[in-house]
Scaffold this active site. Sequence first.
Site, PDB file in Angstrom:
ATOM      1  N   LYS A  79       2.098   1.577  -1.907  1.00 49.22           N
ATOM      2  CA  LYS A  79       2.600   2.538  -0.930  1.00 49.22           C
ATOM      3  C   LYS A  79       3.506   3.563  -1.611  1.00 49.22           C
ATOM      4  O   LYS A  79       4.333   3.215  -2.463  1.00 49.22           O
ATOM      5  CB  LYS A  79       3.368   1.802   0.171  1.00 49.22           C
ATOM      6  CG  LYS A  79       3.824   2.695   1.327  1.00 49.22           C
ATOM      7  CD  LYS A  79       4.470   1.851   2.413  1.00 49.22           C
ATOM      8  CE  LYS A  79       4.916   2.679   3.606  1.00 49.22           C
ATOM      9  NZ  LYS A  79       5.480   1.850   4.693  1.00 49.22           N
ATOM     10  N   SER A 149       3.730   2.380   9.091  1.00 53.63           N
ATOM     11  CA  SER A 149       3.707   3.499   8.161  1.00 53.63           C
ATOM     12  C   SER A 149       2.901   3.222   6.900  1.00 53.63           C
ATOM     13  O   SER A 149       2.682   4.118   6.083  1.00 53.63           O
ATOM     14  CB  SER A 149       5.143   3.857   7.768  1.00 53.63           C
ATOM     15  OG  SER A 149       5.760   2.760   7.092  1.00 53.63           O
ATOM     16  N   SER A 173       5.441  -2.053  10.035  1.00 51.08           N
ATOM     17  CA  SER A 173       4.659  -1.084   9.268  1.00 51.08           C
ATOM     18  C   SER A 173       3.683  -1.677   8.268  1.00 51.08           C
ATOM     19  O   SER A 173       2.864  -0.955   7.717  1.00 51.08           O
ATOM     20  CB  SER A 173       5.593  -0.106   8.548  1.00 51.08           C
ATOM     21  OG  SER A 173       6.212   0.747   9.483  1.00 51.08           O
TER      22      SER A 173
END
Length: 463
Positions: A79, A149, A173
């Site tokens: 990420k 996210s 997330s």
Amino acid sequence: MSLVELTLAEASAAIARREVSPVELTDAVLARLDAVDGTLHAYATVIAETARASAAEAEREIAAGRHRGPLHGIPFGLKDLIDVDGLPTGAGSQVRHGHLAAADGAVAARLSEAGAILVGKTHTHEFAYGLTTPQTRNAWDPGRIAGGSSGGSAVAVAAGSALFALGTDTGGSIRVPAALNGVVGLKPTYGLVSRHGVVPLSWSLDHVGPITRTVADAALVLPALAGHDPRDPASLPGAAFRARENEDLRGLRVGVPVNHYFEHVDPVVEAAVRAAVARLEGLGARLVEVEIPYARFIQATQWGLMVPEATAYHEPTLRSSPELYAPDVRVLLEAGALLPAADHVRARRARSLMRQAWSELFERVDVIAAPATPITAAPAGQDSVTWPDGTVEAVSDAYVRLSAPANITGVPALTLPAGHDAAGLPIGLQLMGPALGESLLLSVGRACEKALDRAGTLAPVAA
């Protein structure tokens, strides 16, 4: 079978037997990435040549008898909140334009030591402050949101452009995009995995964890991530993960919530989750009805903690360059500046009460089973959900509602596929356990995964 269809466990075993080389596997993953990422946009940065060079080095090491373990030679995504030396950490924001990391974050360094092959950095909702990841499209239906996210990480795994990926989880997330894309997401116990070198959203709620195709794969990644790190103030001294091989569920006490988790939930989602819970009972588990403590304070507590902490981190840039933030994130950050200190104090007190109550809850049950999300992936651009009783709920609120309790309390939570709705969109089952109960949680998840026979399927858009 294409190499990208292999699960991490299958690929790792094939590499160890010298049936597949890290170079072949990395080339296959990069080819899949080239084929699908123009549609899905899972990646913010791709480092193809560096990945190939790392794969060649892994191949040489393994050939020389220096096999580092199950992640050696396995391509993965990271990420874009996690630092990798020399690469941009963009955090999905113009605020970080031109940023280059000066060193590896803790988890990036651990995976490098394990011999895993970084393919690239995956998209995130700006600064992880949202649950849609608008740059990225759902791997099962590009007209739908990826969830956030950690949407880029979940989509990369679901599409086969990474065999595993890391995400972060502040209010769901990791678990939300994993559920919406039909993969496995694990939010570990707060403090089990270091957050050093990770751009924060909310210091007291942030977690780092793996997204994989199967629960067995998650159990292979977590040992490489877990462990004490003095650079993270929340890191638990002496914390580590040890896998539990026993998947016998006879006598296991599974808590089934009578409040909160099945309220305002799509009937199709509820039916799939209850069917999965029934499978656990069929394997010998005992179902126990439980009431979720302080349920009506969950969302207020989540926002009362997260919003001011996020604003505190961003305060200098918010004052100097507010125009660089996306409108949805800027509004939240500005709202945080207006939250009274007393509200934050009340949220902290509520969290203490919830942690104690959940600790007592896990004296009565071993795990809790519930939906991961109340709805499947919403169409891109949809802002709200209208429930049959006329209640209108923001899409972001709907997704965070069922995942936030595990962030507030810090307990581990796992989501895994439990079926599909009429449109073919994935439905996620969420399992939660006591603090540092990852071993039990993963063994229950593996047993459930086998019973449901839904493990490791690539999303059809990538077929």
